[in-house]
Write an enzyme that holds these catalytic residues in place. Structure first.
Site, PDB file in Angstrom:
ATOM      1  N   THR A 140       0.024  -7.749  -0.739  1.00 17.93           N
ATOM      2  CA  THR A 140      -1.381  -7.366  -0.882  1.00 17.93           C
ATOM      3  C   THR A 140      -2.331  -8.548  -0.730  1.00 17.93           C
ATOM      4  O   THR A 140      -1.972  -9.688  -1.026  1.00 17.93           O
ATOM      5  CB  THR A 140      -1.606  -6.754  -2.281  1.00 17.93           C
ATOM      6  OG1 THR A 140      -3.003  -6.707  -2.564  1.00 17.93           O
ATOM      7  CG2 THR A 140      -0.964  -7.573  -3.390  1.00 17.93           C
ATOM      8  N   GLU A 142      -4.452  -9.201  -2.742  1.00 18.91           N
ATOM      9  CA  GLU A 142      -4.657  -9.753  -4.089  1.00 18.91           C
ATOM     10  C   GLU A 142      -3.902 -11.064  -4.307  1.00 18.91           C
ATOM     11  O   GLU A 142      -4.195 -11.784  -5.250  1.00 18.91           O
ATOM     12  CB  GLU A 142      -4.232  -8.731  -5.146  1.00 18.91           C
ATOM     13  CG  GLU A 142      -5.240  -7.612  -5.355  1.00 18.91           C
ATOM     14  CD  GLU A 142      -6.494  -8.059  -6.103  1.00 18.91           C
ATOM     15  OE1 GLU A 142      -6.374  -8.801  -7.073  1.00 18.91           O
ATOM     16  OE2 GLU A 142      -7.595  -7.645  -5.694  1.00 18.91           O
ATOM     17  N   LYS A 168       2.761  -9.756  -7.303  1.00 19.51           N
ATOM     18  CA  LYS A 168       2.948  -9.564  -5.849  1.00 19.51           C
ATOM     19  C   LYS A 168       3.189 -10.914  -5.161  1.00 19.51           C
ATOM     20  O   LYS A 168       3.908 -10.993  -4.169  1.00 19.51           O
ATOM     21  CB  LYS A 168       1.730  -8.869  -5.251  1.00 19.51           C
ATOM     22  CG  LYS A 168       1.609  -7.382  -5.623  1.00 19.51           C
ATOM     23  CD  LYS A 168       2.568  -6.505  -4.830  1.00 19.51           C
ATOM     24  CE  LYS A 168       2.257  -5.029  -5.028  1.00 19.51           C
ATOM     25  NZ  LYS A 168       3.215  -4.128  -4.372  1.00 19.51           N
TER      26      LYS A 168
HETATM   27  P1  NAP Z   1       0.154   4.487  -5.230  1.00 19.68           P
HETATM   28  O1  NAP Z   1      -0.507   5.681  -4.625  1.00 19.68           O
HETATM   29  O2  NAP Z   1      -0.243   4.029  -6.594  1.00 19.68           O
HETATM   30  O3  NAP Z   1       1.726   4.758  -5.221  1.00 19.68           O
HETATM   31  C1  NAP Z   1       2.640   3.987  -5.968  1.00 19.68           C
HETATM   32  C2  NAP Z   1       3.937   4.762  -6.083  1.00 19.68           C
HETATM   33  O4  NAP Z   1       4.868   4.034  -6.907  1.00 19.68           O
HETATM   34  C3  NAP Z   1       3.769   6.134  -6.735  1.00 19.68           C
HETATM   35  O5  NAP Z   1       4.657   7.029  -6.130  1.00 19.68           O
HETATM   36  C4  NAP Z   1       4.212   5.836  -8.183  1.00 19.68           C
HETATM   37  O6  NAP Z   1       4.598   6.969  -8.904  1.00 19.68           O
HETATM   38  C5  NAP Z   1       5.385   4.903  -7.912  1.00 19.68           C
HETATM   39  N1  NAP Z   1       5.801   4.142  -9.101  1.00 19.68           N
HETATM   40  C6  NAP Z   1       5.001   3.569 -10.025  1.00 19.68           C
HETATM   41  N2  NAP Z   1       5.765   2.969 -10.949  1.00 19.68           N
HETATM   42  C7  NAP Z   1       7.064   3.181 -10.613  1.00 19.68           C
HETATM   43  C8  NAP Z   1       8.326   2.845 -11.183  1.00 19.68           C
HETATM   44  N3  NAP Z   1       8.414   2.145 -12.315  1.00 19.68           N
HETATM   45  N4  NAP Z   1       9.475   3.236 -10.559  1.00 19.68           N
HETATM   46  C9  NAP Z   1       9.400   3.943  -9.422  1.00 19.68           C
HETATM   47  N5  NAP Z   1       8.247   4.301  -8.824  1.00 19.68           N
HETATM   48  C10 NAP Z   1       7.090   3.923  -9.422  1.00 19.68           C
HETATM   49  O7  NAP Z   1       0.004   3.227  -4.277  1.00 19.68           O
HETATM   50  P2  NAP Z   1      -0.271   3.155  -2.691  1.00 19.68           P
HETATM   51  O8  NAP Z   1      -1.750   3.022  -2.477  1.00 19.68           O
HETATM   52  O9  NAP Z   1       0.485   4.221  -2.003  1.00 19.68           O
HETATM   53  O10 NAP Z   1       0.345   1.722  -2.377  1.00 19.68           O
HETATM   54  C11 NAP Z   1       1.728   1.583  -2.044  1.00 19.68           C
HETATM   55  C12 NAP Z   1       2.149   0.139  -2.325  1.00 19.68           C
HETATM   56  O11 NAP Z   1       1.344  -0.754  -1.564  1.00 19.68           O
HETATM   57  C13 NAP Z   1       1.988  -0.299  -3.787  1.00 19.68           C
HETATM   58  O12 NAP Z   1       3.081  -1.151  -4.099  1.00 19.68           O
HETATM   59  C14 NAP Z   1       0.698  -1.099  -3.809  1.00 19.68           C
HETATM   60  O13 NAP Z   1       0.732  -2.075  -4.832  1.00 19.68           O
HETATM   61  C15 NAP Z   1       0.722  -1.719  -2.415  1.00 19.68           C
HETATM   62  N6  NAP Z   1      -0.600  -1.989  -1.815  1.00 19.68           N
HETATM   63  C16 NAP Z   1      -1.532  -0.981  -1.733  1.00 19.68           C
HETATM   64  C17 NAP Z   1      -2.754  -1.226  -1.131  1.00 19.68           C
HETATM   65  C18 NAP Z   1      -3.793  -0.156  -1.006  1.00 19.68           C
HETATM   66  O14 NAP Z   1      -4.958  -0.500  -0.719  1.00 19.68           O
HETATM   67  N7  NAP Z   1      -3.440   1.118  -1.137  1.00 19.68           N
HETATM   68  C19 NAP Z   1      -3.006  -2.501  -0.586  1.00 19.68           C
HETATM   69  C20 NAP Z   1      -2.041  -3.490  -0.681  1.00 19.68           C
HETATM   70  C21 NAP Z   1      -0.816  -3.211  -1.284  1.00 19.68           C
HETATM   71  P3  NAP Z   1       3.498   7.591  -9.929  1.00 19.68           P
HETATM   72  O15 NAP Z   1       2.484   8.238  -9.049  1.00 19.68           O
HETATM   73  O16 NAP Z   1       4.274   8.524 -10.765  1.00 19.68           O
HETATM   74  O17 NAP Z   1       2.938   6.447 -10.746  1.00 19.68           O
HETATM   75  N1  GDD Z   2     -11.288   1.232  -9.774  1.00 20.64           N
HETATM   76  C1  GDD Z   2     -12.596   0.999  -9.925  1.00 20.64           C
HETATM   77  N2  GDD Z   2     -13.360   1.853 -10.693  1.00 20.64           N
HETATM   78  N3  GDD Z   2     -13.158  -0.059  -9.304  1.00 20.64           N
HETATM   79  C2  GDD Z   2     -14.492  -0.253  -9.445  1.00 20.64           C
HETATM   80  C3  GDD Z   2     -15.309   0.589 -10.204  1.00 20.64           C
HETATM   81  C4  GDD Z   2     -14.705   1.691 -10.884  1.00 20.64           C
HETATM   82  O1  GDD Z   2     -15.341   2.473 -11.573  1.00 20.64           O
HETATM   83  N4  GDD Z   2     -16.586   0.148 -10.115  1.00 20.64           N
HETATM   84  C5  GDD Z   2     -16.586  -0.934  -9.330  1.00 20.64           C
HETATM   85  N5  GDD Z   2     -15.307  -1.186  -8.914  1.00 20.64           N
HETATM   86  C6  GDD Z   2     -14.891  -2.317  -8.077  1.00 20.64           C
HETATM   87  C7  GDD Z   2     -13.737  -3.133  -8.672  1.00 20.64           C
HETATM   88  O2  GDD Z   2     -14.219  -4.019  -9.684  1.00 20.64           O
HETATM   89  C8  GDD Z   2     -13.237  -3.847  -7.418  1.00 20.64           C
HETATM   90  O3  GDD Z   2     -14.031  -4.992  -7.181  1.00 20.64           O
HETATM   91  C9  GDD Z   2     -13.501  -2.852  -6.297  1.00 20.64           C
HETATM   92  O4  GDD Z   2     -14.366  -1.843  -6.848  1.00 20.64           O
HETATM   93  C10 GDD Z   2     -12.249  -2.184  -5.748  1.00 20.64           C
HETATM   94  O5  GDD Z   2     -11.481  -1.701  -6.832  1.00 20.64           O
HETATM   95  P1  GDD Z   2     -10.221  -0.715  -6.606  1.00 20.64           P
HETATM   96  O6  GDD Z   2     -10.615   0.437  -5.764  1.00 20.64           O
HETATM   97  O7  GDD Z   2      -9.645  -0.423  -7.950  1.00 20.64           O
HETATM   98  O8  GDD Z   2      -9.218  -1.571  -5.699  1.00 20.64           O
HETATM   99  P2  GDD Z   2      -8.700  -3.075  -5.792  1.00 20.64           P
HETATM  100  O9  GDD Z   2      -9.323  -3.837  -4.666  1.00 20.64           O
HETATM  101  O10 GDD Z   2      -8.835  -3.639  -7.140  1.00 20.64           O
HETATM  102  O11 GDD Z   2      -7.121  -2.905  -5.508  1.00 20.64           O
HETATM  103  C11 GDD Z   2      -6.635  -2.100  -4.424  1.00 20.64           C
HETATM  104  O12 GDD Z   2      -6.496  -2.902  -3.269  1.00 20.64           O
HETATM  105  C12 GDD Z   2      -5.530  -3.957  -3.353  1.00 20.64           C
HETATM  106  C13 GDD Z   2      -5.510  -4.688  -2.001  1.00 20.64           C
HETATM  107  O13 GDD Z   2      -6.629  -5.500  -1.866  1.00 20.64           O
HETATM  108  C14 GDD Z   2      -5.303  -1.507  -4.863  1.00 20.64           C
HETATM  109  O14 GDD Z   2      -4.893  -0.538  -3.936  1.00 20.64           O
HETATM  110  C15 GDD Z   2      -4.209  -2.554  -4.980  1.00 20.64           C
HETATM  111  O15 GDD Z   2      -2.941  -1.912  -5.179  1.00 20.64           O
HETATM  112  C16 GDD Z   2      -4.171  -3.338  -3.658  1.00 20.64           C
HETATM  113  O16 GDD Z   2      -3.167  -4.328  -3.706  1.00 20.64           O
END
Ligand code: NAP
Ligand code: GDD
Length: 345
Positions: A140, A142, A168
């Protein structure tokens, strides 16, 4: 829902952890469309009934034929090893684990356990597998946190600003060690934020589109957010799962940034979402400092040049298309749920 065992298959076999999540559901659809046999690790069995994988899981033409589910917690190394031995995957996509950055400040130990140690367990299970297995790890943006440079590349120093980012970063670095020490084919996709109508409602984009749709339908009267000046490099999840698959088709394992290279603020996302429904955002947006994070990453924007040049990947959706698709999907979903709730005369 029954959990099926796999039958011998001539199809390429993939194992996905986190199959019930946003990315897991899109990746499953992509791999099935490419003729794969897909196995998913399901953490909580009830997830199948509420996740976006449900239509596939309930389809008897697919489940038990080309799609199989296995129960397993990422904390349980034995189960992980057994699943690997039963499935003998050629490709593993490790997407499972706690993925909410803000929440990782509340539950740092379990986040590091699920994200960091579980990935190490998975690498160990792969090392024990005879034959070659290719592994994708969900890294990520992050990991860059208080970014040392903008835009970030694969060479940018890791400076995470959250427990999630630290876990991560460990995963990404230990997998590089395994790649170099044991010759394991492991790729890290350093993915920037990617969204869709399947995004969890705790993430800011989906919170916005869900609430905007609810306001439009008269079901809510305000949208409460934390830091609206925060900026992110937002792409579409369908484009990003395609990138995951492309990494494992390349002849050499490597790490890639997946990003659009463009950022927008949360405020801009809010304005675009209200514009879709034709309402003035000023009337509904409220900020609450209690929703702000202790520490925020700075200037997270990725340079996708390497994946574009090496694998030919391109993002296929614009920011405006993404916002529109999410708002329209929430409008349709809430309208149908609301209609169900009102008994017909
Ligand atoms: P998500 O919707 O939160 O999906 C995460 C999955 O992992 C869900 O199926 C969740 O099940 C499962 N899980 C959580 N804890 C677990 C455990 N202890 N054992 C087995 N499974 C578990 O996330 P996503 O957006 O699809 O992202 C997929 C991956 O990419 C994650 O690892 C995330 O950190 C990474 N990532 C995401 C983004 C993004 O912007 N979406 C960006 C960079 C990296 P439950 O629903 O039951 O919790
Ligand atoms: N969730 C959330 N809720 N975020 C808020 C809110 C709120 O009410 N208001 C403002 N934000 C701001 C957060 O402070 C952050 O700066 C931004 O919105 C994005 O927050 P999220 O949507 O929670 O995503 P994230 O950037 O922290 O994390 C996601 O992206 C990462 C990759 O850059 C996740 O998907 C991570 O799993 C992923 O690694």
């Amino acid at each position: 829902m029954p959990i099926m065992q796999n039958a011998p298959s001539a199809r390429p076999i993939a194992l996905i952890t986190g199959i019930t999540g946003q990315d897991g559901s899109y990746l499953t659809e992509l791999l099935l469309s490419k003729g794969y046999e897909v196995h998913g690790l399901v953490w909580r069995p009830s997830d199948l009934d509420i996740s976006f994988i449900k239509p596939l899981a309930n389809n008897p033409e697919i489940t038990g034929k080309t799609l199989f589910f296995h129960y397993g917690d990422l904390a349980d190394g034995q189960t992980l090893r057994r699943t690997f031995q039963e499935v003998t995957p050629q490709e593993v996509y490790h997407l499972g684990g706690q993925s909410h950055v803000g929440r990782s400040f509340e539950i740092p130990e379990s986040t590091c356990e699920e994200v960091g140690m579980a990935s190490l367990r998975l690498l160990e299970s792969s090392r024990a597998l005879a034959g070659s297995v290719k592994i994708y790890l969900a890294s990520t943006a992050e990991v860059f946190g208080a970014a040392a440079e903008t835009p970030q590349t694969e060479e940018t120093k890791f400076r995470p600003t959250s427990p999630y980012g630290c876990a991560k970063a460990f995963m990404t670095q230990i997998s590089r060690v395994y790649r170099e020490s044991y010759g394991i084919f492991v790729c890290n996709g350093i993915l920037y934020n990617h969204e869709s109508p399947r995004r969890g409602e705790a993430f800011v984009t989906r919170k916005i589109t869900r609430t905007v749709a609810a306001i439009k339908l008269g079901l809510a009267d305000k949208l409460t957010l934390g830091n609206t000046q925060s900026r992110r490099d937002w792409g579409h999840a369908q484009d990003y799962v395609r990138a995951m698959w492309m990494m494992l088709q390349h002849s050499r394992p490597d790490d890639y940034i997946v990003a659009t290279g463009v950022t927008h603020s949360v405020q801009e996302f809010v304005e675009a979402a209200f514009a879709v429904v034709g309402l003035p955002w000023e009337k509904y947006l409220v900020t609450d400092s209690a929703l702000e994070r202790r520490l925020e990453p700075t200037q997270l924007v990725g340079n996708p040049a390497k994946i574009q040049q090496t694998l030919g990947w391109r993002a296929g959706h614009s920011f405006e298309e993404l916002v529109r698709e999410m708002v329209q999907a929430d409008l349709a979903d809430l309208a149908s749920k609301n209609a169900e709730a009102v008994p017909s005369k």
